[in-house]
Design a protein around this motif. Sequence first.
Motif, mmCIF file in Angstrom:
data_model
loop_
_atom_site.group_PDB
_atom_site.id
_atom_site.type_symbol
_atom_site.label_atom_id
_atom_site.label_comp_id
_atom_site.label_asym_id
_atom_site.label_seq_id
_atom_site.Cartn_x
_atom_site.Cartn_y
_atom_site.Cartn_z
ATOM 1 N N MET A 104 0.830 -1.205 0.000
ATOM 2 C CA MET A 104 0.000 0.000 0.000
ATOM 3 C C MET A 104 0.862 1.251 0.000
ATOM 4 N N THR A 105 0.448 2.253 -0.735
ATOM 5 C CA THR A 105 1.173 3.521 -0.764
ATOM 6 C C THR A 105 0.479 4.581 0.077
ATOM 7 N N GLU A 106 -0.756 4.315 0.471
ATOM 8 C CA GLU A 106 -1.511 5.236 1.301
ATOM 9 C C GLU A 106 -1.563 4.706 2.736
ATOM 10 N N PRO A 107 -1.794 5.585 3.718
ATOM 11 C CA PRO A 107 -1.925 5.112 5.099
ATOM 12 C C PRO A 107 -3.065 4.103 5.239
ATOM 13 N N LEU A 108 -2.899 3.203 6.182
ATOM 14 C CA LEU A 108 -3.932 2.225 6.507
ATOM 15 C C LEU A 108 -4.860 2.847 7.547
ATOM 16 N N LYS A 109 -6.118 2.984 7.181
ATOM 17 C CA LYS A 109 -7.107 3.638 8.047
ATOM 18 C C LYS A 109 -7.905 2.562 8.776
ATOM 19 N N VAL A 110 -7.729 2.502 10.088
ATOM 20 C CA VAL A 110 -8.328 1.452 10.903
ATOM 21 C C VAL A 110 -9.320 2.063 11.888
ATOM 22 N N THR A 111 -10.550 1.566 11.856
ATOM 23 C CA THR A 111 -11.600 2.031 12.756
ATOM 24 C C THR A 111 -12.075 0.888 13.632
ATOM 25 N N THR A 112 -12.215 1.151 14.927
ATOM 26 C CA THR A 112 -12.879 0.219 15.825
ATOM 27 C C THR A 112 -14.161 0.867 16.336
ATOM 28 N N VAL A 113 -15.231 0.058 16.418
ATOM 29 C CA VAL A 113 -16.501 0.604 16.885
ATOM 30 C C VAL A 113 -17.380 -0.509 17.456
ATOM 31 N N ASN A 114 -17.951 -0.233 18.613
ATOM 32 C CA ASN A 114 -18.997 -1.091 19.172
ATOM 33 C C ASN A 114 -20.315 -0.603 18.574
ATOM 34 N N LEU A 115 -21.005 -1.504 17.874
ATOM 35 C CA LEU A 115 -22.184 -1.107 17.105
ATOM 36 C C LEU A 115 -23.488 -1.141 17.894
ATOM 37 N N ASN A 116 -23.459 -1.805 19.060
ATOM 38 C CA ASN A 116 -24.710 -1.911 19.807
ATOM 39 C C ASN A 116 -25.782 -2.599 18.951
ATOM 40 N N GLY A 117 -25.332 -3.559 18.143
ATOM 41 C CA GLY A 117 -26.231 -4.266 17.227
ATOM 42 C C GLY A 117 -26.114 -3.701 15.825
ATOM 43 N N ILE A 118 -25.598 -4.506 14.878
ATOM 44 C CA ILE A 118 -25.350 -3.976 13.538
ATOM 45 C C ILE A 118 -26.649 -3.653 12.807
ATOM 46 N N ARG A 119 -27.716 -4.407 13.087
ATOM 47 C CA ARG A 119 -28.982 -4.115 12.411
ATOM 48 C C ARG A 119 -29.547 -2.778 12.878
ATOM 49 N N ALA A 120 -29.494 -2.538 14.191
ATOM 50 C CA ALA A 120 -29.977 -1.260 14.715
ATOM 51 C C ALA A 120 -29.094 -0.114 14.229
ATOM 52 N N ALA A 121 -27.767 -0.326 14.235
ATOM 53 C CA ALA A 121 -26.853 0.718 13.776
ATOM 54 C C ALA A 121 -27.073 1.024 12.297
ATOM 55 N N HIS A 122 -27.362 -0.016 11.518
ATOM 56 C CA HIS A 122 -27.617 0.166 10.085
ATOM 57 C C HIS A 122 -28.849 1.055 9.878
ATOM 58 N N LYS A 123 -29.885 0.813 10.650
ATOM 59 C CA LYS A 123 -31.100 1.630 10.545
ATOM 60 C C LYS A 123 -30.836 3.082 10.929
ATOM 61 N N ARG A 124 -29.853 3.298 11.798
ATOM 62 C CA ARG A 124 -29.550 4.657 12.270
ATOM 63 C C ARG A 124 -28.475 5.348 11.430
ATOM 64 N N GLY A 125 -28.000 4.695 10.371
ATOM 65 C CA GLY A 125 -27.081 5.378 9.468
ATOM 66 C C GLY A 125 -25.634 4.932 9.513
ATOM 67 N N PHE A 126 -25.357 3.787 10.128
ATOM 68 C CA PHE A 126 -23.975 3.296 10.210
ATOM 69 C C PHE A 126 -23.335 3.143 8.834
ATOM 70 N N LEU A 127 -24.067 2.567 7.888
ATOM 71 C CA LEU A 127 -23.484 2.338 6.567
ATOM 72 C C LEU A 127 -23.196 3.652 5.848
ATOM 73 N N ASP A 128 -24.054 4.645 6.033
ATOM 74 C CA ASP A 128 -23.793 5.957 5.441
ATOM 75 C C ASP A 128 -22.485 6.524 5.984
ATOM 76 N N TRP A 129 -22.300 6.382 7.306
ATOM 77 C CA TRP A 129 -21.056 6.856 7.918
ATOM 78 C C TRP A 129 -19.857 6.099 7.352
ATOM 79 N N ALA A 130 -19.960 4.772 7.252
ATOM 80 C CA ALA A 130 -18.848 3.957 6.766
ATOM 81 C C ALA A 130 -18.498 4.316 5.325
ATOM 82 N N GLU A 131 -19.498 4.560 4.504
ATOM 83 C CA GLU A 131 -19.240 4.909 3.103
ATOM 84 C C GLU A 131 -18.570 6.277 3.008
#
Length: 268
Positions: A1-28
């Motif tokens: 890789m020539t670019e920095p490695l961007k690493v995120t850690t997150v407790n989702l409190n349930g991926i389905r609930a987080a998805h409904k609240r916009g988690f995927l929008d944030w990730a994108e």
Amino acid sequence: MTEPLKVTTVNLNGIRAAHKRGFLDWAEQESPDILLMQEVRAPTEVTQDILGGSYQVFSLPCQINGRAGVAVAVRPDIQVNDVVEGLPGDEAHAAHSGRWLEVDIDWNGTLKLVSAYFHSGALGTPKQDLKMEHLARIEKRMEELRLRGSSLVAGDFNVVRGESDIKNWKPNHNKSSGVLDEEIIYLNRWVESGWVDTVRHLAGDVQGPYSWWSWRGKAFDNNAGWRIDYQYATPDVAQRALDYSVFRASSWDERFSDHAPVTIRYAP
């Protein structure tokens, strides 16, 4: 890789609930190269359905439905070499399952990524006994990884390291799980042995930055937070850390979890 490695850690409190609240929008929008997730609370196929369009997804659900669960999502162009599920001894108690997932990737040789979800515990209950027993076994694996090198253990450790990691230290110290000296000693001992608490290393001697605020009351509005989401790196990895960010939503009702994503960029 020539670019920095961007690493995120997150407790989702349930991926389905987080998805409904916009988690995927944030990730994108943020586009981390690596997502280390805890408290996923979903079968592997659900996690893959939500994230599989953008990532290689590796998931370890808890044996108890609706509890725990960890996952690692890796950008498609990064080579994954190995996956190890759980710690030796996790099989002895269902509550230990879905709490430790190792994924090896190609990055300056082989980098071991660990998504870790420590027990939350509850003072004076069997849950606290489980937490302490698990911490002891985690410590054994942490020492093995430290000696191996090129490792990054990240996730919700459910323990602060000291007064600068929690706004309300005095009312909680040795009164609340996560703020007990018998727990704190583990996290600090790992740092003393050579692990680097990378956010603290980058942030310096400041209050916070907090990564968890209770859903209840005015904790979020008053910034009455805890710093319990970490990226512990071996020195060879930590020396490449460039900067960090903690994504704090602009308002209580815009959060997709009660935890904030903690991101660090590592130089190639």
